[in-house]
Design an enzyme around this catalytic site. Structure first.
Site, PDB file in Angstrom:
ATOM      1  N   GLU A   1       0.808  -1.221   0.000  1.00 23.10           N
ATOM      2  CA  GLU A   1       0.000   0.000   0.000  1.00 23.10           C
ATOM      3  C   GLU A   1       0.843   1.274   0.000  1.00 23.10           C
ATOM      4  O   GLU A   1       0.501   2.249  -0.655  1.00 23.10           O
ATOM      5  CB  GLU A   1      -0.919  -0.015   1.221  1.00 23.10           C
ATOM      6  CG  GLU A   1      -1.933   1.093   1.248  1.00 23.10           C
ATOM      7  CD  GLU A   1      -2.905   0.930   2.403  1.00 23.10           C
ATOM      8  OE1 GLU A   1      -4.001   1.468   2.282  1.00 23.10           O
ATOM      9  OE2 GLU A   1      -2.572   0.293   3.415  1.00 23.10           O
ATOM     10  N   ASP A   2       1.949   1.260   0.728  1.00 21.74           N
ATOM     11  CA  ASP A   2       2.704   2.493   0.962  1.00 21.74           C
ATOM     12  C   ASP A   2       4.013   2.605   0.185  1.00 21.74           C
ATOM     13  O   ASP A   2       4.667   3.641   0.263  1.00 21.74           O
ATOM     14  CB  ASP A   2       3.033   2.624   2.459  1.00 21.74           C
ATOM     15  CG  ASP A   2       1.793   2.745   3.322  1.00 21.74           C
ATOM     16  OD1 ASP A   2       0.728   3.087   2.783  1.00 21.74           O
ATOM     17  OD2 ASP A   2       1.896   2.479   4.537  1.00 21.74           O
TER      18      ASP A   2
END
Length: 169
Positions: free
Chosen positions: A93-94
């Site tokens: 996600e990051d």
């Protein structure tokens, strides 16, 4: 089950090895096989590198959070794949990491668990406690799906018991 104490990582410009030390002390104390410790180490290295330069609002390096999560689940005798997934849970996600790359490096089971946890961010919750409860529920569902194959019980290996005693089958 007794009270589980997990070391809180205090950061004052700690090195990579100092940040990961509490986790590796736990898994080594548990007597996990060399291959398990090596896989956890590879996941830690990959997460550390992927989160390099990312900081939390507290201005601590972001990697502190995944390591603390991994410590909690290691103390609960979670299996190796779950601990690796804790370390990697925010990488998709990051960071600039694709599911295919994660699967190539760590296998389909870990990728599935990480993707299951990553999907949690798409839900809205009314409180921090509700979000945390849903995080644990989703993690357990993802782990159950992963551990459901032939020969997998979904239970931690008794050799990881803290006091050296074997768990009942």
């Amino acid at each position: 089950m007794g009270i589980i104490t997990v070391p809180i990582i205090v950061v004052a410009m700690k090195t990579k090895s100092e940040i990961g030390q509490p986790l590796f002390e736990i898994v080594e104390r548990q007597g996990r096989p060399k291959e398990a410790v090596e896989l956890i180490s590879r996941a830690y290295d990959f997460a550390y590198q992927s989160h390099d330069g990312q900081m939390r609002k507290s201005e601590d390096p972001y990697i502190i959070h995944p390591v603390e999560v991994a410590c909690i689940l290691a103390e609960l005798n979670a299996d190796t794949e779950t601990i690796c997934s804790c370390l990697l849970h925010d990488v998709l996600e990051d960071c600039d990491v694709k599911p295919k790359e994660m699967e190539e490096k760590f296998g389909a089971d870990i990728r599935r668990i990480v993707e299951g946890v990553t999907k949690l961010g798409k839900f809205s919750f009314s409180s921090k406690e509700e979000r945390q409860a849903e995080n644990f529920r989703k993690l357990m569902v993802a782990m159950a799906k992963t551990c459901g194959g032939p020969g997998k019980t979904g239970r931690p290996s008794p050799q990881y018991a803290h006091d050296g005693a074997h768990a009942a089958p």
